[in-house]
Motif scaffolding. Structure first.
Motif, PDB file in Angstrom:
ATOM      1  N   GLY A  79       0.822  -1.198   0.000  1.00 53.66           N
ATOM      2  CA  GLY A  79       0.000   0.000   0.000  1.00 53.66           C
ATOM      3  C   GLY A  79       0.855   1.246   0.000  1.00 53.66           C
ATOM      4  N   HIS A  80       0.231   2.376   0.276  1.00 49.32           N
ATOM      5  CA  HIS A  80       0.944   3.648   0.309  1.00 49.32           C
ATOM      6  C   HIS A  80       1.813   3.721   1.563  1.00 49.32           C
ATOM      7  CE1 HIS A  80      -1.000   5.331  -3.187  1.00 49.32           C
ATOM      8  NE2 HIS A  80      -2.121   4.764  -2.757  1.00 49.32           N
ATOM      9  N   ALA A  81       2.945   4.397   1.435  1.00 49.89           N
ATOM     10  CA  ALA A  81       3.929   4.466   2.516  1.00 49.89           C
ATOM     11  C   ALA A  81       3.325   4.952   3.828  1.00 49.89           C
ATOM     12  CB  ALA A  81       5.094   5.361   2.101  1.00 49.89           C
ATOM     13  N   ASP A  82       2.471   5.984   3.800  1.00 49.83           N
ATOM     14  CA  ASP A  82       1.899   6.507   5.040  1.00 49.83           C
ATOM     15  C   ASP A  82       0.984   5.483   5.706  1.00 49.83           C
ATOM     16  OD1 ASP A  82       0.058   6.886   2.931  1.00 49.83           O
ATOM     17  OD2 ASP A  82      -0.954   8.499   4.006  1.00 49.83           O
ATOM     18  N   ALA A  83       0.247   4.703   4.929  1.00 49.01           N
ATOM     19  CA  ALA A  83      -0.639   3.674   5.497  1.00 49.01           C
ATOM     20  C   ALA A  83       0.187   2.541   6.108  1.00 49.01           C
ATOM     21  CB  ALA A  83      -1.582   3.128   4.430  1.00 49.01           C
ATOM     22  N   ILE A  84       1.269   2.140   5.449  1.00 48.26           N
ATOM     23  CA  ILE A  84       2.132   1.099   6.008  1.00 48.26           C
ATOM     24  C   ILE A  84       2.757   1.591   7.303  1.00 48.26           C
ATOM     25  CG2 ILE A  84       4.278  -0.199   5.662  1.00 48.26           C
ATOM     26  CD1 ILE A  84       3.509  -0.479   2.717  1.00 48.26           C
ATOM     27  N   GLU A  85       3.177   2.840   7.340  1.00 50.46           N
ATOM     28  CA  GLU A  85       3.762   3.393   8.567  1.00 50.46           C
ATOM     29  C   GLU A  85       2.756   3.374   9.722  1.00 50.46           C
ATOM     30  OE1 GLU A  85       5.781   7.484  10.275  1.00 50.46           O
ATOM     31  OE2 GLU A  85       5.602   7.213   8.118  1.00 50.46           O
ATOM     32  N   ARG A  86       1.509   3.784   9.450  1.00 55.19           N
ATOM     33  CA  ARG A  86       0.475   3.768  10.501  1.00 55.19           C
ATOM     34  C   ARG A  86       0.199   2.331  10.964  1.00 55.19           C
ATOM     35  NH1 ARG A  86      -2.414   7.459   7.038  1.00 55.19           N
ATOM     36  NH2 ARG A  86      -4.008   5.866   6.807  1.00 55.19           N
ATOM     37  N   PHE A  87       0.195   1.393  10.026  1.00 55.57           N
ATOM     38  CA  PHE A  87      -0.010  -0.016  10.348  1.00 55.57           C
ATOM     39  C   PHE A  87       1.101  -0.521  11.270  1.00 55.57           C
ATOM     40  CE2 PHE A  87       0.839  -4.477   9.284  1.00 55.57           C
ATOM     41  CZ  PHE A  87      -0.385  -5.043   9.585  1.00 55.57           C
ATOM     42  N   LEU A  88       2.351  -0.180  10.955  1.00 50.83           N
ATOM     43  CA  LEU A  88       3.485  -0.628  11.765  1.00 50.83           C
ATOM     44  C   LEU A  88       3.438  -0.028  13.161  1.00 50.83           C
ATOM     45  CD1 LEU A  88       6.320  -0.435   9.108  1.00 50.83           C
ATOM     46  CD2 LEU A  88       5.202  -2.485  10.001  1.00 50.83           C
ATOM     47  N   ILE A  89       3.083   1.237  13.257  1.00 50.12           N
ATOM     48  CA  ILE A  89       2.965   1.886  14.567  1.00 50.12           C
ATOM     49  C   ILE A  89       1.903   1.174  15.400  1.00 50.12           C
ATOM     50  CG2 ILE A  89       2.213   3.998  15.735  1.00 50.12           C
ATOM     51  CD1 ILE A  89       3.618   5.520  13.389  1.00 50.12           C
ATOM     52  N   ALA A  90       0.761   0.873  14.782  1.00 53.14           N
ATOM     53  CA  ALA A  90      -0.316   0.186  15.491  1.00 53.14           C
ATOM     54  C   ALA A  90       0.114  -1.216  15.912  1.00 53.14           C
ATOM     55  CB  ALA A  90      -1.568   0.123  14.624  1.00 53.14           C
ATOM     56  N   ALA A  91       0.847  -1.908  15.042  1.00 55.45           N
ATOM     57  CA  ALA A  91       1.282  -3.273  15.348  1.00 55.45           C
ATOM     58  C   ALA A  91       2.278  -3.286  16.507  1.00 55.45           C
ATOM     59  CB  ALA A  91       1.892  -3.921  14.114  1.00 55.45           C
ATOM     60  N   LEU A  92       3.108  -2.261  16.610  1.00 59.41           N
ATOM     61  CA  LEU A  92       4.080  -2.188  17.701  1.00 59.41           C
ATOM     62  C   LEU A  92       3.453  -1.791  19.031  1.00 59.41           C
ATOM     63  CD1 LEU A  92       7.050  -0.552  15.802  1.00 59.41           C
ATOM     64  CD2 LEU A  92       7.040  -2.809  16.883  1.00 59.41           C
ATOM     65  N   ASP A  93       2.310  -1.124  18.971  1.00 54.05           N
ATOM     66  CA  ASP A  93       1.603  -0.708  20.177  1.00 54.05           C
ATOM     67  C   ASP A  93       0.679  -1.852  20.584  1.00 54.05           C
ATOM     68  OD1 ASP A  93       0.530   0.777  22.241  1.00 54.05           O
ATOM     69  OD2 ASP A  93      -0.918   1.786  20.955  1.00 54.05           O
ATOM     70  N   ASP A  94       1.166  -2.734  21.445  1.00 52.96           N
ATOM     71  CA  ASP A  94       0.444  -3.956  21.807  1.00 52.96           C
ATOM     72  C   ASP A  94      -1.069  -3.803  21.713  1.00 52.96           C
ATOM     73  OD1 ASP A  94       2.755  -5.329  22.279  1.00 52.96           O
ATOM     74  OD2 ASP A  94       2.659  -5.154  24.452  1.00 52.96           O
ATOM     75  N   PRO A  95      -1.680  -4.441  20.708  1.00 56.78           N
ATOM     76  CA  PRO A  95      -3.130  -4.401  20.586  1.00 56.78           C
ATOM     77  C   PRO A  95      -3.792  -5.146  21.744  1.00 56.78           C
ATOM     78  CG  PRO A  95      -2.144  -5.721  18.828  1.00 56.78           C
ATOM     79  CD  PRO A  95      -1.031  -5.172  19.649  1.00 56.78           C
ATOM     80  N   PRO A  96      -5.095  -4.929  21.957  1.00 56.71           N
ATOM     81  CA  PRO A  96      -5.781  -5.645  23.031  1.00 56.71           C
ATOM     82  C   PRO A  96      -5.581  -7.159  22.901  1.00 56.71           C
ATOM     83  CG  PRO A  96      -7.213  -4.012  22.031  1.00 56.71           C
ATOM     84  CD  PRO A  96      -5.967  -4.062  21.195  1.00 56.71           C
ATOM     85  N   ALA A  97      -5.339  -7.808  24.012  1.00 53.89           N
ATOM     86  CA  ALA A  97      -5.164  -9.270  24.084  1.00 53.89           C
ATOM     87  C   ALA A  97      -3.951  -9.758  23.302  1.00 53.89           C
ATOM     88  CB  ALA A  97      -6.419 -10.005  23.614  1.00 53.89           C
ATOM     89  N   ALA A  98      -2.955  -8.890  23.081  1.00 55.44           N
ATOM     90  CA  ALA A  98      -1.756  -9.302  22.356  1.00 55.44           C
ATOM     91  C   ALA A  98      -0.519  -8.819  23.102  1.00 55.44           C
ATOM     92  CB  ALA A  98      -1.761  -8.732  20.940  1.00 55.44           C
ATOM     93  N   ARG A  99       0.583  -9.470  22.795  1.00 54.69           N
ATOM     94  CA  ARG A  99       1.881  -9.078  23.341  1.00 54.69           C
ATOM     95  C   ARG A  99       2.886  -9.165  22.201  1.00 54.69           C
ATOM     96  NH1 ARG A  99       5.678 -12.316  24.845  1.00 54.69           N
ATOM     97  NH2 ARG A  99       4.255 -14.069  25.045  1.00 54.69           N
ATOM     98  N   VAL A 100       3.284  -8.018  21.669  1.00 55.70           N
ATOM     99  CA  VAL A 100       4.223  -7.981  20.553  1.00 55.70           C
ATOM    100  C   VAL A 100       5.626  -7.793  21.121  1.00 55.70           C
ATOM    101  CG1 VAL A 100       4.907  -6.796  18.440  1.00 55.70           C
ATOM    102  CG2 VAL A 100       2.485  -6.993  19.037  1.00 55.70           C
ATOM    103  N   GLU A 101       6.498  -8.758  20.851  1.00 57.87           N
ATOM    104  CA  GLU A 101       7.872  -8.688  21.349  1.00 57.87           C
ATOM    105  C   GLU A 101       8.801  -8.024  20.354  1.00 57.87           C
ATOM    106  OE1 GLU A 101       8.716 -12.736  22.262  1.00 57.87           O
ATOM    107  OE2 GLU A 101       7.500 -12.724  24.083  1.00 57.87           O
ATOM    108  N   GLY A 102       8.472  -8.061  19.083  1.00 52.14           N
ATOM    109  CA  GLY A 102       9.327  -7.440  18.075  1.00 52.14           C
ATOM    110  C   GLY A 102       8.791  -7.682  16.682  1.00 52.14           C
ATOM    111  N   ILE A 103       9.191  -6.818  15.767  1.00 57.59           N
ATOM    112  CA  ILE A 103       8.797  -6.955  14.369  1.00 57.59           C
ATOM    113  C   ILE A 103      10.019  -6.714  13.499  1.00 57.59           C
ATOM    114  CG2 ILE A 103       7.372  -6.059  12.478  1.00 57.59           C
ATOM    115  CD1 ILE A 103       5.301  -5.228  14.504  1.00 57.59           C
TER     116      ILE A 103
END
Length: 93
Positions: free
Chosen positions: A50-74
């Motif tokens: 997708g567009h660079a700005d949308a991918i950036e927002r997606f990555l920021i959201a993925a790094l910010d532990d979503p509800p019921a998730a624990r992200v250790e790294g990407i």
């Protein structure tokens, strides 16, 4: 400009956040295409296009532990754009 990125996430519960409808900043809501799948070792593999700005927002959201998730790294790697249609869930490998 369209970009493609391959993500490898470690942690728990990442996939549900990436594809669940009704949650903010999911791949589909950001206009991204690609796929997501669990790996047998517990990691999650994702390809987003997708567009660079949308991918950036997606990555920021993925790094910010979503509800019921624990992200250790990407880990993030660039890819050639393949023009995926929509965002799909693949089987676990």
């Amino acid at each position: 400009m369209l970009l493609a990125r391959r993500l490898s996430s470690s942690g728990e519960g990442c996939k549900a956040y990436i594809i669940a409808p009704g949650r903010p900043k999911t791949a589909s809501e950001l206009g991204l295409s690609g796929w997501v799948r669990n790996r047998a070792n517990g990691d999650v593999g994702t390809v987003v296009e997708g567009h660079a700005d949308a991918i950036e927002r997606f990555l920021i959201a993925a790094l910010d532990d979503p509800p019921a998730a624990r992200v250790e790294g990407i880990d993030i790697h660039g890819l050639p754009v393949e023009n995926h249609a929509g965002f799909k869930q693949h089987i676990t490998i």
